[in-house]
Each structure stands twice: as C-alpha cells, then as structure tokens.
Design a protein around this motif. Structure first.
Motif, PDB file in Angstrom:
ATOM      1  N   ALA A   1       0.834  -1.202   0.000  1.00  0.00           N
ATOM      2  CA  ALA A   1       0.000   0.000   0.000  1.00  0.00           C
ATOM      3  C   ALA A   1       0.868   1.252   0.000  1.00  0.00           C
ATOM      4  O   ALA A   1       0.560   2.238  -0.696  1.00  0.00           O
ATOM      5  CB  ALA A   1      -0.919  -0.017   1.217  1.00  0.00           C
TER       6      ALA A   1
ATOM      7  N   LEU B   1      -7.881  -1.408  -1.831  1.00  0.00           N
ATOM      8  CA  LEU B   1      -7.363  -0.557  -0.763  1.00  0.00           C
ATOM      9  C   LEU B   1      -8.447  -0.246   0.266  1.00  0.00           C
ATOM     10  O   LEU B   1      -8.196  -0.235   1.477  1.00  0.00           O
ATOM     11  CB  LEU B   1      -6.813   0.741  -1.357  1.00  0.00           C
TER      12      LEU B   1
ATOM     13  N   SER C   1      -2.943   1.957   3.696  1.00  0.00           N
ATOM     14  CA  SER C   1      -4.019   1.875   2.700  1.00  0.00           C
ATOM     15  C   SER C   1      -4.746   3.208   2.566  1.00  0.00           C
ATOM     16  O   SER C   1      -5.083   3.656   1.458  1.00  0.00           O
ATOM     17  CB  SER C   1      -5.010   0.771   3.085  1.00  0.00           C
TER      18      SER C   1
END
Length: 813
Positions: free
Chosen positions: A624, A689, A704
């Motif tokens: 992420a 995400l 994220s």
C-alpha cells in the motif's frame, strides 16, 4: 515306604507321567518321626513328663491355647493333666530324623538331577523345581547342598523350555536359590545366564517379566553381577522403561526401580542410565561423588543429548555445582563443566536458571582473560557458545554484574572487549560472540547500550565485513546483528555498505540464491529492507547491481508456487517486498531509471496483487505504501489532451463545437494506465485498498488510507476522486477510521481525508446529521496539533458546526 516325591513338595498334584519316580525306593517314614499334632516329620522333637513326644513349636502352641482359654495343661494325646510344662529335647530322635532326612534328601536330589532335563515331562520338572525351592526354604544351609549338587546350571538350562509354566517356575526357583547366597550368585555370573534372564524382560507374558525382574533385583545385590547385567545390551533400557511404566503392576515397577538403584553402584551403568534418560544417579554422583567421579560425570553430561525438560531439571539440580567446577584450577575439570553447561544452556528456561546461579561472571572472565591463565582457545569457544545461549534466552542483562568493577554485560568496556575478540579470534569464537551481540541487540533494554558502544569503538566497518565471510554461520550472525542495528544506525550502515567494498552485492547475492528459503536469506532480506528507504545513493547502487529485477523474479516465483516454502518464507517475502518498494521512493530521480524499471516490470500491478496476500500484514502494508508513492506520480505522468492547433480561425469559433476527447482519467484529467502512469483507477486498485481500511493492524490501515488519499490530493480533480471513493463504497470506512481513534497518526490522516470528502455537498449534508462524526471532529479541533486543528476546523465548517466567517464578510462587502 515313599516311592515318589514327598507330597509336601508338590504344587497342584503329580501327573501320571511321573510314575518313574515310583521306582525309587526311599527309607520308610517311621511313626516315631511323626508329630501327633502336625502329622509331619519333626525337626525339633521334645518330650513331655508323660513320655509323649511332639514338635516343639506345635506343643508350645497347644500350651499357649490352653492358658489363653483358661484350661488346665493336659497332654494332647492322653488328655490327662500335666504337672509341668517342661519340654525335654529328644536329641537322639532328632539326630535320627536328621540322618533319615539327609539320606532321603540325597535320593530326592538325585531324582531331581534326573528330572531337570528338557526331555523330561513338564510335570516332573515342576515337581523337581518345587523340591529345590522347599529344600532351600527349609534351611539356608541347603543352598550349599544345591550348589554342590550342581543343580543350578541344570535349573538355568530348563529356562529354555517351551513350557511357559516351566520357565516361570525356573526363574522363581533360581531367585530362591541365590537369595542371600553370594556363592550361588557367582555361579549365575558365569556364561550367558544373565543374558538369558534379561531376555525374559521383553516377553509378552507379564508373569515371566515379573519373575525375571524379581530375579534380576536379587542378582543386582552382587557388585559383580551389577556389571554383568549392565553389560547385556538393552537390559538397562528395558528396566528404565519398566520403572517408569504405567501398565506394569506396582510390584514389578518397584522391583525394576530397586534393581536400577542397585545397578547404579557401577559407573558404567550410570552412564547407560543417563543415555536412557534416567539422570538421577549421574546427578547424585556429580553432587556427592569424589573429585574424580564428579569430573567423570560432568564429562558424561556434556556428551548426552537431552530434551529441554531434562535440561531444566539438570540446571536446577546441578547447575550450581557445575559452575563451581568450572571455576576449578584443573583444566580437565573446567573442560568437563563447560561442555556440560554448553549442553544444558541451549534451552531458554534452563539458561535462565544458570543465570540465576551466577554463571555470567566466570563466563565473561574466561573469555576476557589473557596471558598464562587464559583458557585454551577450544574452551574459549565453548565459553562463547554458552554465553551466546544464555544471552539469547531473553533475560534482562542490564543489571547483572559480570566484572570486578561492577560492570554489567552491556557496559561499554565489556562490549569493546567482545568486539576486539570478534575481530582478533577465529571464526568459531567470532561467530558465537556475534550471536551474543545479536541477543543483546534484540532486547529493547540493552540495544541502546550496545549501539552506543559500537559507535564509540568505530567497529561497524569491521562488523559489516563479516557479511562476506565464507562460513555460513558467521555470515548469518553478522547479518542478524546488522539487521538489529539498522533501526538505530541506518545511515552509518548504509554508508558502510555503499561503495565498491562489495558487501552490498554479497547481501543481494545471498538474498537471491535459488534454494529453499533459509534463515540467512530471510535475515539478509530483512537487513536490506531496514536500510534507509530514501537513501538515493543506496537505491542507485542496488539498481546497478540488478537487485530489483532479482527480487521481482523471486516474488513472482513465490506467488506461483515455484519456490519451496519453509518457516522463513514469511520474513523473507516481507523483506524482499519492502526492498522492492524502495524503488518507489526514487521515482523523482533525474535519471529516470527507477521510473523506467517500474514501467518495464509493471510494478503497480504487482503491488496491487500483493495487497491481497491475506495473513501477511507487512506485505500488505508495504504494498500500500508503494502504491501511494506510485499514485502520487500519476498526476505528473498522465498525458494531458492536446489543445487546438495554432492558426485556427477564431472568427467562426462560435459556430463550432469543442472536440470531444474520450478515454481520459476523470481524476488525473489525462490519459492514464496502470503500467505507464500508475493510475489506481486504471488498475482497479481502489476497491482493494478500501477493503484494507477494515484491517485489524493500524499500520496496514494507515498505509491503505494514505494510498487512497492520493485520489484526493492537490493537483487532481478532488470531486472526481470523491466520486471514485463513493463508487467503491469507501466513504464510510474512512469515516469509521476517524471514529475508531486508533492512533494519533491514523486520526490525522483520517481527518485530512474526511475534510476532502466533506467538500462534496451531498456527503457534507449526510455527515452533518451524524453526531459521532461531529464529536470526533470537535475533539480533534480542540486537542489536535496545530495542523490537525486547522484541518478539523475546515471540516467542521463544511458541516456548518463552525460559522464560515469568510463567506459572511464577502456578502457584506
């Protein structure tokens, strides 16, 4: 006249097949030999005043009963009253009976000799064995008769009988014959007799096992036979098993235990018992034996392979004694003690017991002493190994004194001396001392002291050089130490690795070896991952070394199942993913090499796939973060639509429509793709995400959220970014992150995102009716840092919780 076995010797009757004994004519039993009360041949005849003769024991019992019942003393035969209870021994009769018995027993012994043969019927063998038992129980001196009649070897021989009944009776008979008779025991020591008896311990029939262990217990009372029993392969192992068994009867277990206690008088047997896991005899000798015995037992302890539970037991029982032996001036004693301590210190719990027994001061002294009194290097290696074992047990070492001047293990002077030894001894000792430093740097309470000492000594360069050592264990210890140091000495470590010295290349080669994942590879990957991620020079060198292509290949092979897994797979994969992610921190490099590599290998797609590796939290977090870096570049890489060509006639522009351009990214306002511009929308990464915003780990959620926030950043169409999150149902998860109040950094990130979302009037209207969101924003407005308060204030204005004075002033003007 009796022509067969006396009935008193029979058990269970006499078979018809024993009729050959009837042909043996024994002297008749005269009536005068028989006691009127017992009806048995007398052994100690006595005469009353009336001339009647009885067995002494029987007539005394008769008189006792008369007194107890209040009757007058009378003769049992005539029932006439006696004036006196005086008993006169009938010596002549007794001698006659003894002579008769001797002649009778001689004949019966001869008959027994002929019966104790494997060719004899079972019943006759049993009768013969019963006779021998009764003869021995009648008088201890008869055991001498049995021995001289050479019946013992014959009884042993019938142990080979196919009849279980005969074998059990023979074992029982031998036990009675040898009981309390050293000479008869000596006969049992001859030949393979003991081995034959031991074999019965493993028989399925419990009766034979019981008789065999009872016999061995009796034999074990002889020192000579103790050695003999112990010399039979498997004897002690079986006895140890029986003594600890829950399935044997209590008596058998007890006899096995007592037999082992007797066998422990022989040192060789103690050795075997220890090898079978029965350590109490060894520890007893180690604690109570002579100096020579203590040395022998310590040496044996050092040779044994012990399980962890036993190591703890030994440490608690004998740890202090071994440490005292280790302080001896005799080198052999010190060697034996060190090797034993090395064995038991390899378990964390036992290592802590040894620490509490004060093992550290003598260990450190042994390692640091130089000159005439120093230990031989081979023993210093053992000391270093023990120190490595105890240090890696997780104990708190910052308060344990180890030196004469109250130094502790992490004192600067001690660490400097250890660093000196590492650089100036062989690889074996150096490896163990590196492991000591690994243990000390693994603890939050001691790592800073070690880091400080390494910095003050300037030893980091020397430690880095061990990365190229040919010995795998030495390399591993060095890499693990450097990995522990990297969070505290990252820039210094990067400086040492960067350049032409070759250590960086060595780490890359170790990490990318095509083998089943090893601990060394996992440690090397972790070290590379922990280096400062924004060190551009290090990243360029890794690019030049081809590291990123190698790690992309390794990740791909792991995901496709082509690389064999191991317990080091997770830390290894986490490490190389993090190393790969550092390329996304160099996207603005003027050379463009980092960006080109990301495009060539479609790294954005790879990191999106890695987001879905559930259970690997660090992989998801790093992926992420990498996507955040890549997405931040999208607004710079997107291809904006071209404007109208110059020279176009503006007179008729009002009569024409602007050209319609299709395929543009709504957020980045240009042509986007996942591979070339790293666009999250093009890669359909937003849903993935958003899903991670509900993760249980805060660092995964924050990474994220940071990646999602790139769609709301300055330089993009924020309103379209909000719509993209609405399409992915990402608004509520972001609001939930704000409400959950997990960490300060996560709340700061969340309030930034919420403020951008609230610029959308529809979302602002819906949120304004949610008191929880308003309360969270007010809390941040009141208690956050300066920047957070500013953002929270703007958010509150969006939901009309704070007046927007700028708008009022504009209307007034």
């Amino acid at each position: 006249m009796a022509g067969n076995w006396d009935s008193s010797y029979e058990q269970g009757g006499q078979s018809d097949e024993s009729h050959h004994f009837d042909r043996l004519h024994l002297e008749p039993i005269y009536d005068a030999f028989i006691c009127p009360l017992t009806k048995q041949v007398m052994r100690d005849p006595v005469t009353l005043e009336n001339g009647q003769t009885f067995e002494r024991e029987a007539i005394e019992k008769w008189f006792k009963e008369c007194r107890e019942n209040g009757r007058k003393l009378v003769c049992p035969l005539t029932l006439r009253e006696l004036r006196s209870a005086e008993l006169n021994p009938s010596i002549a009769l007794r001698n006659t009976i003894e002579e008769w018995n001797a002649r009778n027993e001689a004949a019966q012994i001869d008959m027994a000799r002929r019966s104790l043969s494997l060719s004899t019927p079972e019943s006759d063998i049993i009768l013969a064995l019963n006779f021998v038992q009764d003869l021995c129980l009648k008088s201890h001196s008869n055991k001498h008769v049995i021995r001289h009649a050479e019946l013992i070897p014959m009884i042993v021989d019938v142990l080979k009988s196919s009849s279980r009944r005969v074998r059990c009776k023979a074992l029982e008979t031998i036990r009675i014959v040898v009981e309390d008779d050293p000479d008869n025991k000596d006969i049992m020591a001859e030949g393979d007799t003991v081995r034959t008896v031991v074999k019965f311990l493993s028989h399925e029939q419990s009766k034979e096992r019981e008789e065999a262990v009872a016999l061995l217990y009796e034999l074990s009372k002889s020192e000579r036979l103790c050695e003999k029993i112990g010399s039979v392969n498997g004897a002690i192992l079986i006895l140890v098993g029986m003594a600890s068994s829950n399935s044997e009867n209590v008596l058998t277990v007890d006899r096995a235990e007592r037999t082992l206690e007797n066998l422990a008088h022989c040192e060789n047997n103690v050795r075997q018992m220890a090898e079978c896991g029965r350590l109490q005899p060894l520890l007893h000798l180690l604690l109570e034996g002579s100096a020579e015995t203590k040395l022998s037992m310590a040496a044996l302890l050092g040779e044994l392979v012990l399980n962890n539970e036993v190591k703890v037991f030994v440490a608690r029982t004998a740890g202090f004694s071994l440490i005292n032996l280790m302080n001896s001036s005799d080198v052999k004693s010190r060697e034996a003690a060190l090797k034993a301590l090395n064995q038991i210190s390899s378990d964390d719990t036992s290592a802590k017991v040894l620490i509490e027994a004060d093992i550290l001061p003598p260990l450190v002294k042994d390692l640091l002493t130089v000159g005439a009194k120093q230990l031989p290097m081979r023993l210093k290696e053992v000391s270093a190994t023990i120190l490595a074992n105890v240090v890696n047990s997780g104990y708190d070492f910052d308060s344990i004194e180890v030196g004469p001047d109250h130094q502790v293990l992490v004192s600067e002077e001690i660490i400097h001396n250890l660093l000196h030894l590492i650089s100036n001894t062989g690889p074996a000792i150096g490896c163990k001392l590196l492991q000591v430093l690994v243990g000390l740097t693994s603890s939050p309470s001691t790592v800073y002291s070690v880091v400080s000492a390494i910095k003050s000594s300037g030893a980091l360069i020397s430690l880095v050089q061990f990365v190229e050592a040919p010995q795998r264990d030495l390399r591993l210890a060095s890499i693990k130490l450097l990995q522990n140091l990297s969070p505290h000495m990252g820039p210094e470590l990067a400086d040492c690795l960067r350049g032409a010295s070759g250590q960086l290349g060595s780490l890359i080669r170790v990490t990318s070896e095509n083998v089943a994942i090893t601990e060394e590879q996992a440690a090397a990957a972790g070290l590379l991952a922990d280096l400062p991620e924004r060190d551009a020079g290090l990243t360029r060198q890794m690019l030049d070394e081809g590291a990123f292509e190698l790690f992309i290949s390794k990740i791909t092979r792991i995901r496709q199942g082509e690389t064999r897994g191991s317990r080091f797979m997770t830390p290894y994969l986490e490490g190389i993913v993090k190393v790969l992610s550092r390329i996304t921190f160099a996207l603005s490099d003027e050379s463009g090499a980092a960006r080109a590599l990301c495009i060539e290998h479609n790294l954005a797609a790879l990191f999106i796939d890695l987001l879905q590796m559930n259970g690997l939290d660090n992989v998801q977090m790093v992926s992420a973060m990498a996507l955040e870096n890549l997405s931040l570049e999208s607004k710079n890489l997107t291809k904006l639509p071209e404007s109208a060509p110059p020279g176009f006639c503006a007179v008729f522009s009002c009569l024409s429509k602007p050209p319609i351009i299709t395929g543009l990214c709504k957020v980045h306002l240009g042509k986007c793709s996942l591979r070339e511009t790293f666009c999250l929308l093009a890669g359909q990464a937003v849903d993935k995400l958003v899903a991670l915003l509900d993760h249980t780990k805060e660092n995964v959620v924050e990474a994220s959220l940071a990646a999602v926030c790139t769609l709301l950043d300055d330089g993009v169409d924020i309103d379209e970014g909000v719509h993209a999150l609405l399409d992915s149902e990402g608004v509520k998860p972001i609001l939930d992150v704000l409400l959950e109040k997990r960490t300060d950094s996560l709340r700061r990130r969340a309030v930034w995102a919420v403020e951008r979302l609230l610029r959308n009037e529809e979302i602002a209207y819906e949120v304004s009716g949610d008191p929880n969101v308003s309360t969270a924003l007010v809390d941040l407005f009141q208690h956050g840092d300066f920047q957070t308060r500013q953002i929270a204030e703007r958010a509150l204005k969006h939901v009309d919780k704070i007046p927007n004075f700028s708008g009022i002033f504009a209307n007034i003007s």
